[in-house]
Scaffold this motif. Sequence first.
Motif: not given
Length: 749
Positions: A447-455, A484-485, A508-514, A519-526
């Motif tokens: 959807r256009d105006k939604s908060a989105k994520t892939i798991i 999110y992996s 794949l799941s790492s985002t950059y803080e800046g 910038s610093r990578e933040i992994p979103h992984l379990s």
Amino acid sequence: MNKNKISLSKCISLGIAGLFTLSGEAYASSYSDLLSTMQVRQVALEKEQISSDSCLGERLDGLLKINYNCSSEVSALAESENNDRTALYTLMAASLKTDKQTVGIQWAKQRHPKYIQGVVREVRLEDGTTTFWNGIGEHPDESNIDRVLTKQFAKLYSSPTKSADVLRDNLPLYEAFGVVKQENKDGKRWYQVTEEYVPKQKPSNWEPKTIGWISGEDAISWKRALVMRFTNSLNREPSVIFETAEDAVALMKANKTERNKQLDKLYADFESGKVNRTSGALAIEPTVGQSQDQIVMYPLLDFYKSNSEELYMDGQFARLLEVAAQTRNGVNQDSMGNVAIDIVFVMDLTSSMQPYLDQLLSVVKQFALDTNGQDIRFGFVGYQDKDKERKFAFSQKDFTHGGVVSPTDFVKVLSKVEAQKIPVKSDDIPEAVLDGVNLALDSNQWRDKSAKTIILIGDAPGREDNISIKELRDKSYTRKIPIYSLYIDASKGAVKYSKIGKKQYEQLSSTYEGAYGTSREIPHLSIVDGGSPKAFASTVAVGLNDAKEIFDTFGNQKAGELKTKEGSVAELLFQQADLLLADPTMPDNAVVGWVSDKVMNAPGREALAPMILLNEVELDELEQRVQELKDIGEMAMRGDSGTTLDFFDLVSDNTRFTMVDPSAVNFRDAFSAPLGMNNLPYDSDIMATTREEFHSMDRVQAFVRSMNNKLRHYEDLKRQQGNPNVWKKLSMGTSERDRVVGVELNQLP
């Protein structure tokens, strides 16, 4: 003495006609022949150069610039002159044991003050860019303003006086217009503006449609088309905007204890609405409103350049940027309302995954009972593998291609999904993981105006034969769909592949803080034990509850009260929700001030990331320049006949980058780069590169990989040209072809 050996300072004495007079030494007949030929053409050439509609320009490297609107006769004349000048510089360079670029630049420097007014020549500006100027009127450093931004309640007039008819009233804050003409009237600066694209080098026949005049009092000059975005505000204090650079520098240079003490007081003052102006603090970090264009919300006007030393906070390098922002006087206001959330599962459907598919169905069934009407919807993409013998049912498949569905409907979808029933024993372990993620990113179900994520859920690494990890990360960033992996470890009993898979899923799941990519990578992984489907179910349930908490937080309480751990699903959703639901009734407190790119009480964290706005033409130009750089890297790797590993020579001879100082140590000072890249507040792959770096083949290979990655990023941006969430309008009347896209500075060469 070699009769061709001459002193550079003696041999170049330039008259108005532009001819060489070689004095102090005899010279070979080849010099004489060239000079005679050039002398014959001087009268005709000078006549063309001082013409009011001249299409020629004298470049900084001693050659002529030939514009596209030159007639065939003038182009032929100028090309012959360039050929003779190049030959002459080459002869002189050999005699002087230097290079032809050095001779050409010295020739241009010595001739510069002797040009007739009206002759267009290239000049280097304070911001590191170059432009062409005929020597008449205001110097380009004073008038080098291509765009202006409107202040609150600005007006557009029919002529440069406030007694003229008002064509538009109450213009939006920070609407951008191109500047066609500037005038000083009654001691005030006025800008005649257009909604059309303003080229950096305006051809003589450029006649855009003007829409009126804006007073300098109602506008902010915007020379570089830079913007910035604040990073995820979750679990950090808001940035403080200061009135002057000096105010900010004083606090940045204070020791950690004193700085934190002053910041605590400032935050308390902002909360109470009683800020002591002697501190120099103007406001705190703004919040983007729902109706505001996020990409141009924070125009970046300038950056702090110290003559003595770089800025550091607690040993961390920091930049100080001047920004324009609409702000608030107090700390985090309520962000109330319902935010739509879209979650698309991308899951391995090979035979080993059936127990985990069953657990996912069980978790979603329970979640559907507990949602209480929250607007959370789901999608599902499955992947297996591909092979010539068609042992797999599919490579990747979108099970909700019609659009994300409610939890109840998602239970129905999942109940019909099955993993591969019979194991494919002859298949290798890597699977179509990346193809599945790519299908989800490109899917039209969001959807256009939604908060989105892939798991992403799987138990094996992905093959990179069709698409790379880097390309997928670029897509994820461009489309603002984070990943999110959830990696199921060692379910296939292969330690080697388990290690590869975990690394891929983390990347794949790492985002950059800046700043994206630097910038610093933040992994979103379990990582879940491959023998524990119930542990998998628990992890998925936590992720879904994160989404529910985000929904409830923004619907029922202050967003500032939300606390969640780094690397969680909630972190991926928070900023998207914060932007979607930020207070649209922002106070009319528009400021111009200075802000640090680091969190001041935690300098190891990024507070903001700068971007440059490019339209389609400029992105094409950037892509071509980067392609040129990639080509010379590949040329050096192949060792083509006649190539040298001198990087500057390769750039000068094989690209359109103009060398302005052959003696410079690094690329930044040696060449004039497009888009003002010489003078932007970032560290690039190329600007600090020296001549010697191309002597290392490892460095050349890394350079080619870097340029190739950037080219793929540009290609992905171009594929998104029809997406208004990626390509924005700077003003209401801007044409579709002049939409702009934000390119983070580290994505420049």
